[in-house]
Design an enzyme around this catalytic site. Sequence first.
Site, PDB file in Angstrom:
ATOM      1  N   GLY A 194      -2.006  -5.916  -1.648  1.00  0.00           N
ATOM      2  CA  GLY A 194      -2.808  -6.917  -0.800  1.00  0.00           C
ATOM      3  C   GLY A 194      -1.855  -8.236  -0.587  1.00  0.00           C
ATOM      4  N   GLY A 236       0.811  -1.383   0.068  1.00  0.00           N
ATOM      5  CA  GLY A 236       0.142  -0.036   0.192  1.00  0.00           C
ATOM      6  C   GLY A 236       0.796   1.241  -0.011  1.00  0.00           C
TER       7      GLY A 236
END
Length: 395
Positions: free
Chosen positions: A376, A353
């Site tokens: 992810g 992220g």
Amino acid sequence: MKTLNDFNFKNKKALIRVDFNVPLNEKFEVTDATRIVSAKPTIIKILEDGGSCILMSHLGRPKGVQDEFSLRHIVKETEDILGVKVKFVSECIGEKAEIAAANLQPGEVLLLENLRFHKEEEAGDRVFSEKLAKLGDIYVNDAFGTAHRAHASTTIIADFFPKSKCFGYLLAQEIESIDKVMKTGEKPVLAVLGGAKVSSKITIIENILDKVDHLIIGGGMSFTFIKAQGGKIGNSICEDDKMDLALDILKKAKAKNVQVHIPVDVIAADAFSNDANTQVVDIDKIPDGWEGVDAGPKSIKHFHDVVMKSKTILWNGPLGVFEMESFAKGTIALGNSIAEATKNGAFSLVGGGDSVAAVKQFGFEDKVSYVSTGGGAMLESLEGIVLPGIAAIIE
Ligand code: AMP
């Protein structure tokens, strides 16, 4: 672990799952081609062997067939990056796709239309997977960004290539980098976890306590730990329902001999705004009406010392609200420390992220050992989950 080097692709059609889910602007131009560039070594190796490449990917989240999500928009960019002509077929299964694949000659590249134009892709449908599998001789997975999904093209399809499936270079590199931190890293191993919320990182923290010697907890997450220990955090973000968990983590860390480092001072702001008034305060004495938005100077210095004595470093999450220039100093300082440690021989992995965004924004990309391409997928790997896309190749 089978990789491309275990195969000779001469006269073979490689069916490659790539992650070409790239951002496009309103003119359908690619605004960040990193993912295409990252797949290049795999494609070139196969072409140089004398094979051909059939590329399959998703783009965005289409609801059925929607032209704005067509992969034909990225053909030109892919050609420029690969330096090879890229043929395109407006289907990914069925007669059209089969004819295009059958006509493909060694040295050629074919891009299939967006896999997600078929709902069967995300459903992991076997019949759809089998139709895709018909197109190639060897299945190559090089899409780390979707390796945590048991979709048709990322996982189920591998069943149809029991002896002829492998990882591409990118995915192999991602796996090796994570293993270097989680399994084979030279000690001392350090994990830096920052970002907004404890709740989104809890499983990661619990998993890595068994792997690391030092843990830095920074950013918005740290205030839950400070309040749980009786500190005053003013208006700083905090998850009150996670305070017991925070204390439990500190207890477990102690039992496992992991040294936990939490900021001792912060930049406190009187508003959540780049132009707010600021002051440096102890992290457990933040006045009412003020909130912690970045690491303070003493913390930065201490974190630098911890980073410099570490031989293996994992970084996930910023140390402050780095999107606002005034509160990016802690994150930049940490990036500089990790860059310096890397120069001195440490292995550093950045992933998941916002830390990737921060690393790119501040120009640290080439100064760390590896920047993961999967948000992810990276987070799930750190949680200790064996990703379905990886398991499907290894089994
Ligand atoms: P994550 O996605 O969990 O890694 O969180 C990243 C976000 O955390 C970024 O958008 C940062 O602005 C935010 N963040 C970091 N430190 C703080 C803080 N002290 N207060 C509020 N948000 C923060």
